[in-house]
Motif scaffolding. Structure first.
Motif, PDB file in Angstrom:
ATOM      1  N   HIS A 115      26.861  94.174  34.506  1.00  0.00           N
ATOM      2  CA  HIS A 115      27.429  95.246  33.409  1.00  0.00           C
ATOM      3  C   HIS A 115      28.079  94.536  32.680  1.00  0.00           C
ATOM      4  O   HIS A 115      28.088  95.313  31.828  1.00  0.00           O
ATOM      5  N   ALA A 116      28.410  93.855  32.230  1.00  0.00           N
ATOM      6  CA  ALA A 116      29.405  93.158  31.197  1.00  0.00           C
ATOM      7  C   ALA A 116      27.937  92.404  30.504  1.00  0.00           C
ATOM      8  O   ALA A 116      28.259  92.637  28.950  1.00  0.00           O
ATOM      9  N   CYS A 117      26.940  92.134  31.117  1.00  0.00           N
ATOM     10  CA  CYS A 117      25.681  92.113  29.839  1.00  0.00           C
ATOM     11  C   CYS A 117      25.569  93.000  29.473  1.00  0.00           C
ATOM     12  O   CYS A 117      24.930  93.365  27.858  1.00  0.00           O
ATOM     13  N   LEU A 118      25.469  94.078  30.052  1.00  0.00           N
ATOM     14  CA  LEU A 118      25.273  95.385  29.184  1.00  0.00           C
ATOM     15  C   LEU A 118      25.670  96.241  28.530  1.00  0.00           C
ATOM     16  O   LEU A 118      25.443  96.244  27.248  1.00  0.00           O
ATOM     17  N   ARG A 119      26.769  95.853  28.684  1.00  0.00           N
ATOM     18  CA  ARG A 119      28.120  96.669  27.821  1.00  0.00           C
ATOM     19  C   ARG A 119      28.293  95.993  26.600  1.00  0.00           C
ATOM     20  O   ARG A 119      28.559  96.345  25.861  1.00  0.00           O
ATOM     21  N   ALA A 175      18.723  95.633  16.400  1.00  0.00           N
ATOM     22  CA  ALA A 175      19.102  96.949  17.938  1.00  0.00           C
ATOM     23  C   ALA A 175      18.054  97.372  18.756  1.00  0.00           C
ATOM     24  O   ALA A 175      18.484  97.408  20.413  1.00  0.00           O
ATOM     25  N   ARG A 176      16.339  96.726  18.364  1.00  0.00           N
ATOM     26  CA  ARG A 176      15.577  97.603  19.112  1.00  0.00           C
ATOM     27  C   ARG A 176      15.817  96.631  20.416  1.00  0.00           C
ATOM     28  O   ARG A 176      15.134  96.572  21.484  1.00  0.00           O
ATOM     29  N   ILE A 177      16.206  94.970  20.079  1.00  0.00           N
ATOM     30  CA  ILE A 177      16.274  93.720  20.998  1.00  0.00           C
ATOM     31  C   ILE A 177      17.096  93.836  22.040  1.00  0.00           C
ATOM     32  O   ILE A 177      16.991  93.947  23.513  1.00  0.00           O
ATOM     33  N   LEU A 178      18.353  94.428  21.396  1.00  0.00           N
ATOM     34  CA  LEU A 178      19.384  94.854  22.269  1.00  0.00           C
ATOM     35  C   LEU A 178      19.480  95.320  23.605  1.00  0.00           C
ATOM     36  O   LEU A 178      19.216  95.483  24.760  1.00  0.00           O
ATOM     37  N   VAL A 179      18.346  96.893  22.654  1.00  0.00           N
ATOM     38  CA  VAL A 179      18.475  97.844  23.768  1.00  0.00           C
ATOM     39  C   VAL A 179      17.291  97.555  25.207  1.00  0.00           C
ATOM     40  O   VAL A 179      17.386  97.682  26.062  1.00  0.00           O
ATOM     41  N   GLN A 180      16.328  96.711  24.254  1.00  0.00           N
ATOM     42  CA  GLN A 180      15.274  96.498  25.319  1.00  0.00           C
ATOM     43  C   GLN A 180      15.957  95.826  26.313  1.00  0.00           C
ATOM     44  O   GLN A 180      15.512  96.048  27.643  1.00  0.00           O
ATOM     45  N   ASP A 181      16.830  94.799  25.963  1.00  0.00           N
ATOM     46  CA  ASP A 181      17.692  93.978  26.964  1.00  0.00           C
ATOM     47  C   ASP A 181      18.130  94.804  27.763  1.00  0.00           C
ATOM     48  O   ASP A 181      18.190  94.536  29.410  1.00  0.00           O
ATOM     49  N   VAL A 182      19.351  96.026  27.693  1.00  0.00           N
ATOM     50  CA  VAL A 182      20.005  96.730  28.180  1.00  0.00           C
ATOM     51  C   VAL A 182      18.743  97.859  28.999  1.00  0.00           C
ATOM     52  O   VAL A 182      19.028  97.097  30.497  1.00  0.00           O
TER      53      VAL A 182
END
Length: 97
Positions: free
Chosen positions: A35-39, A72-79
């Protein structure tokens, strides 16, 4: 009876820059850590997009816009990848991939 493979512990993140996965998600990590990673990633992506939304277009060069969008695309893909692991863990079935 069909033999089932044991569940995998590490699942690859979606890669667009390489043909082989480099980053892996530990499906056994504590939910609080996942969850912390996602946040962290989602908040970073939102801050990037807020910066873009609150700026006027002439303030940015085309390259800057591409960099903000790609980050933003890379971060949202990780999420999305971490959510996929959490969902499959929560639904007690192996994650695809």
């Amino acid at each position: 009876m069909k033999n089932q493979l044991p569940p995998r512990r590490f699942y690859p993140c979606t890669e667009t820059a390489t043909e082989n996965p480099v980053l892996l998600i530990d499906s056994d990590a504590p939910l609080l850590d996942l969850h912390a990673c996602l946040r962290e990633r989602l908040n970073a992506a939102l801050e990037h997009l807020n910066l873009l939304a609150c700026s006027s277009l002439p303030d940015f060069a085309e390259r800057d816009l591409n960099n903000v969008a790609n980050t933003a695309r890379i971060l949202v893909q990780d999420v999305s990848d971490v959510f996929r692991v959490i969902e499959h863990r929560g639904f007690d079935r192996p994650a695809p991939g």
